[in-house]
Design a protein around this motif. Sequence first.
Motif, PDB file in Angstrom:
ATOM      1  N   PRO A 391    -112.635  22.175 -25.600  1.00 27.29           N
ATOM      2  CA  PRO A 391    -112.883  21.415 -24.254  1.00 27.29           C
ATOM      3  C   PRO A 391    -113.970  20.218 -24.501  1.00 27.29           C
ATOM      4  O   PRO A 391    -115.098  20.131 -24.050  1.00 27.29           O
ATOM      5  CB  PRO A 391    -113.161  22.213 -23.144  1.00 27.29           C
ATOM      6  N   ASN A 392    -113.258  19.063 -25.412  1.00 31.52           N
ATOM      7  CA  ASN A 392    -114.275  18.113 -25.647  1.00 31.52           C
ATOM      8  C   ASN A 392    -114.405  17.048 -24.631  1.00 31.52           C
ATOM      9  O   ASN A 392    -115.599  16.667 -24.275  1.00 31.52           O
ATOM     10  CB  ASN A 392    -113.862  17.179 -26.744  1.00 31.52           C
ATOM     11  N   ARG A 393    -113.621  16.951 -23.737  1.00 33.34           N
ATOM     12  CA  ARG A 393    -113.472  16.259 -22.533  1.00 33.34           C
ATOM     13  C   ARG A 393    -113.265  17.033 -21.266  1.00 33.34           C
ATOM     14  O   ARG A 393    -112.163  17.742 -21.258  1.00 33.34           O
ATOM     15  CB  ARG A 393    -112.475  15.032 -22.600  1.00 33.34           C
ATOM     16  N   ILE A 394    -114.372  17.101 -20.557  1.00 32.48           N
ATOM     17  CA  ILE A 394    -114.182  18.115 -19.283  1.00 32.48           C
ATOM     18  C   ILE A 394    -114.628  17.093 -18.056  1.00 32.48           C
ATOM     19  O   ILE A 394    -115.503  16.172 -17.988  1.00 32.48           O
ATOM     20  CB  ILE A 394    -115.412  19.004 -19.322  1.00 32.48           C
ATOM     21  N   SER A 409    -115.950  11.889  -2.247  1.00 30.73           N
ATOM     22  CA  SER A 409    -115.655  12.989  -3.396  1.00 30.73           C
ATOM     23  C   SER A 409    -115.981  12.102  -4.798  1.00 30.73           C
ATOM     24  O   SER A 409    -116.241  10.990  -4.790  1.00 30.73           O
ATOM     25  CB  SER A 409    -114.106  13.331  -3.678  1.00 30.73           C
ATOM     26  N   ALA A 410    -116.576  13.050  -5.718  1.00 35.23           N
ATOM     27  CA  ALA A 410    -116.956  12.564  -6.915  1.00 35.23           C
ATOM     28  C   ALA A 410    -116.543  13.134  -8.119  1.00 35.23           C
ATOM     29  O   ALA A 410    -116.229  14.489  -8.061  1.00 35.23           O
ATOM     30  CB  ALA A 410    -118.588  12.446  -6.922  1.00 35.23           C
ATOM     31  N   MET A 411    -116.190  12.641  -9.069  1.00 30.04           N
ATOM     32  CA  MET A 411    -115.616  13.084 -10.653  1.00 30.04           C
ATOM     33  C   MET A 411    -116.705  12.638 -11.550  1.00 30.04           C
ATOM     34  O   MET A 411    -116.896  11.353 -11.819  1.00 30.04           O
ATOM     35  CB  MET A 411    -114.204  12.758 -10.735  1.00 30.04           C
ATOM     36  N   VAL A 412    -117.066  13.716 -12.427  1.00 28.00           N
ATOM     37  CA  VAL A 412    -118.114  13.352 -13.495  1.00 28.00           C
ATOM     38  C   VAL A 412    -117.242  13.703 -14.631  1.00 28.00           C
ATOM     39  O   VAL A 412    -116.488  14.511 -14.720  1.00 28.00           O
ATOM     40  CB  VAL A 412    -119.300  13.818 -13.392  1.00 28.00           C
ATOM     41  N   CYS A 413    -117.378  13.200 -15.869  1.00 32.51           N
ATOM     42  CA  CYS A 413    -116.900  13.389 -17.134  1.00 32.51           C
ATOM     43  C   CYS A 413    -118.049  13.439 -18.068  1.00 32.51           C
ATOM     44  O   CYS A 413    -118.991  13.111 -18.286  1.00 32.51           O
ATOM     45  CB  CYS A 413    -116.261  12.244 -17.667  1.00 32.51           C
ATOM     46  N   GLY A 416    -117.893  15.724 -25.417  1.00 29.61           N
ATOM     47  CA  GLY A 416    -118.757  16.461 -26.615  1.00 29.61           C
ATOM     48  C   GLY A 416    -119.719  17.326 -25.860  1.00 29.61           C
ATOM     49  O   GLY A 416    -120.973  17.506 -26.463  1.00 29.61           O
ATOM     50  N   GLY A 417    -119.823  17.667 -24.661  1.00 28.42           N
ATOM     51  CA  GLY A 417    -120.924  18.488 -23.773  1.00 28.42           C
ATOM     52  C   GLY A 417    -121.893  17.567 -23.391  1.00 28.42           C
ATOM     53  O   GLY A 417    -123.129  17.936 -22.754  1.00 28.42           O
ATOM     54  N   LYS A 418    -121.699  16.067 -23.415  1.00 28.22           N
ATOM     55  CA  LYS A 418    -122.737  15.343 -22.638  1.00 28.22           C
ATOM     56  C   LYS A 418    -122.210  14.544 -21.736  1.00 28.22           C
ATOM     57  O   LYS A 418    -121.015  14.140 -22.014  1.00 28.22           O
ATOM     58  CB  LYS A 418    -123.540  14.570 -24.018  1.00 28.22           C
ATOM     59  N   PRO A 419    -123.047  13.980 -20.693  1.00 30.19           N
ATOM     60  CA  PRO A 419    -122.550  13.245 -19.879  1.00 30.19           C
ATOM     61  C   PRO A 419    -122.228  11.632 -20.047  1.00 30.19           C
ATOM     62  O   PRO A 419    -122.491  11.197 -20.860  1.00 30.19           O
ATOM     63  CB  PRO A 419    -123.558  13.078 -18.863  1.00 30.19           C
ATOM     64  N   ALA A 420    -120.857  11.354 -19.739  1.00 31.92           N
ATOM     65  CA  ALA A 420    -120.034   9.935 -20.058  1.00 31.92           C
ATOM     66  C   ALA A 420    -120.444   9.382 -18.863  1.00 31.92           C
ATOM     67  O   ALA A 420    -119.457   9.173 -18.122  1.00 31.92           O
ATOM     68  CB  ALA A 420    -118.706  10.310 -20.737  1.00 31.92           C
ATOM     69  N   ASN A 421    -121.574   8.596 -18.370  1.00 34.76           N
ATOM     70  CA  ASN A 421    -121.789   7.952 -17.400  1.00 34.76           C
ATOM     71  C   ASN A 421    -120.747   6.936 -16.854  1.00 34.76           C
ATOM     72  O   ASN A 421    -120.381   6.752 -15.753  1.00 34.76           O
ATOM     73  CB  ASN A 421    -123.130   7.344 -17.184  1.00 34.76           C
ATOM     74  N   LYS A 422    -120.249   6.109 -17.960  1.00 36.89           N
ATOM     75  CA  LYS A 422    -119.382   5.124 -17.687  1.00 36.89           C
ATOM     76  C   LYS A 422    -117.934   5.593 -17.143  1.00 36.89           C
ATOM     77  O   LYS A 422    -117.188   4.855 -16.532  1.00 36.89           O
ATOM     78  CB  LYS A 422    -119.097   4.401 -18.989  1.00 36.89           C
ATOM     79  N   ARG A 523    -124.061  22.969 -15.603  1.00 41.03           N
ATOM     80  CA  ARG A 523    -124.894  21.519 -15.443  1.00 41.03           C
ATOM     81  C   ARG A 523    -123.877  20.466 -15.027  1.00 41.03           C
ATOM     82  O   ARG A 523    -124.151  19.580 -14.325  1.00 41.03           O
ATOM     83  CB  ARG A 523    -125.115  21.333 -17.049  1.00 41.03           C
ATOM     84  N   ILE A 524    -122.609  20.605 -15.486  1.00 34.82           N
ATOM     85  CA  ILE A 524    -121.595  19.749 -15.066  1.00 34.82           C
ATOM     86  C   ILE A 524    -121.059  19.736 -13.803  1.00 34.82           C
ATOM     87  O   ILE A 524    -121.072  18.831 -13.000  1.00 34.82           O
ATOM     88  CB  ILE A 524    -120.159  20.259 -15.900  1.00 34.82           C
ATOM     89  N   ARG A 525    -121.432  20.974 -13.103  1.00 34.31           N
ATOM     90  CA  ARG A 525    -120.900  21.167 -11.719  1.00 34.31           C
ATOM     91  C   ARG A 525    -122.224  20.511 -10.780  1.00 34.31           C
ATOM     92  O   ARG A 525    -122.261  19.895  -9.834  1.00 34.31           O
ATOM     93  CB  ARG A 525    -120.964  22.476 -11.303  1.00 34.31           C
TER      94      ARG A 525
END
Length: 603
Positions: A391-394, A409-413, A416-422, A523-525
Amino acid sequence: MPEFDYKKELTKVPHEPGVYRYFDATGEVIYVGKAKDLKNRVSSYFTNSKQHDRKTLRLVSQIRKLEFTIVHTEFDALLLENQLIKRYQPKFNILLRDDKTYPFVCVTDEPFPRVITTRRIDRKQGTFYGPFANLKPMYTVLDMFSQLFTIRTCNYNLTPENIEAGKFKVCLEYHIGNCKGPCEGKQSESDYDSDIEQVHHILKGNLKPAQEYFKSRMLEAANGLAFEQAQKQKEKMDVLQRFQSKSTVVNPKIADADVFSIASDETAAYVNFMKVVNGTIVQAHTVEIKKKLEETDADLLAMLIVEFRGQYGSQAKEIITNIQPDVDLQLEVTIPQIGDKKKLLDMSLKNVLYFRRERQERAAAEATANASKKDRVLIRLKQDLQLKTIPNRIECFDNSNIQGTNPVSAMVCFLGGKPANKEYRHFSIKTVVGPNDFASMYEVVTRRYTRVLEEQTDMPDLIVIDGGKGQLSAACDALKAMNLYGKVPIIGIAKRLEEIYFPEDNLPLYIDKKSESLKLIQRIRDEAHRFAITYHRDKRSRNSLISELENVEGIGKKTAAKLLKHFKGVSKIREASLDEVIEVVGKDRANKLKVYFDTIESK
């Protein structure tokens, strides 16, 4: 090259079997396909886009030209497709080739033929047998030839003229008994060729003629009282017998057949081929094929049958396999359920499944060995959640509506296990009245992936829903409505006990609390929750400011929002000059605002 007008081009395509070719803007062939009905097959690329995966959509987006060739039968189409793929090597086709070139045994076409090994095929050089994916059987056969026959190893051009001219002299091989000296005319060409004839029989997997050959020679020597020579022929028969006993004898009644079995996963197919001649397995080869588009096992099997039968020179009339190919191969195709043929198929399947497990374990071991800590966490997450890919993109969704106001509501991405703020996105709920987490989740998941499909951007490898079974069920309903359910893995994580829920499964998964994969999900949640809360506060604060400005006579919601967008806050509006405010809302409203702020300050 102009845009591809598929509707216009489809009017030219007939309902006939054939092969089609797609070209890109540069004029390069990017895909070759076969079809029982050209019009139906080609049309499916453009009219059933919702059913295609991303790779197929990418192929369709690059098509600028179509060509097709009509043939008599679907089998002819398969043969032509195989030839064109080899010629053009299109980037969206599976290329049926190995990473390495396997050796062949060649019986040369020259006076006093030689038996040599080579990796280069030149049919003018002689008759080729193979390829030998496993070298041990090849060298076993060659070693047997050295025991049975006296075949020359020199490179001399043994024409009758050269031999008569005495151009050559016998070498050490003659003196130690491995050659009968045809270079000096000590062996006739007919006698030499009788041995070569038996070599051809054995390489074809037919040992019986060779056994009869040595038996007749033994009896002939015995009748002539040449008992020592008779004993040598008997020893050669014993060599053949030992070789046959080491071969895998299935059942002589099966005679000649080609056995194919296939097993696959999401990214690759694995095919085993066994060539059976006179009830004996004489060749075996297993390959891995990386998938390019939405190839089915039946389609891949048909391609491999044509490829291997050509490569191994098989003329067998029967194919034994575990699935029905998608093409009429003009051969007898058997899918056995019992008996010796079923045992033979089981042997092939055992080989292909072992090969697949070995490749998968090797790939996993290499990935783990080369992985950083980040990669190891994703690999562990893949194992814990039993995902098919890493799961590279979550992407994670969360709702926020404190005290039922301003639902967002919000969606974060995470990449590679790191936040992609953009890649983060927030959503103001549009279709739901009041606090309804389930309906809100349905709306935002629908909006998010409708846009992804329209823009053909990357789909996630995993969707995480912050919530339990209810929120997860709402998200699954949204995916079903878009025909994405089952194509993208989705889970829900409940806050109380950090339970992981899967669709249509009432029992949650409890991952070890110390597990790095669970910590990544948490962490993602938490990041999705933070992002949703921040947006909720901003929206609530903005709405309170708008409400304050609405106290001014003549200022409505739209005008208040316009002022806040321009001045970035109520205090900035208060501090602005009258002329600056007039530019935004006009003189009348600007004067009313000035009176309002002056009244507040005087209190």
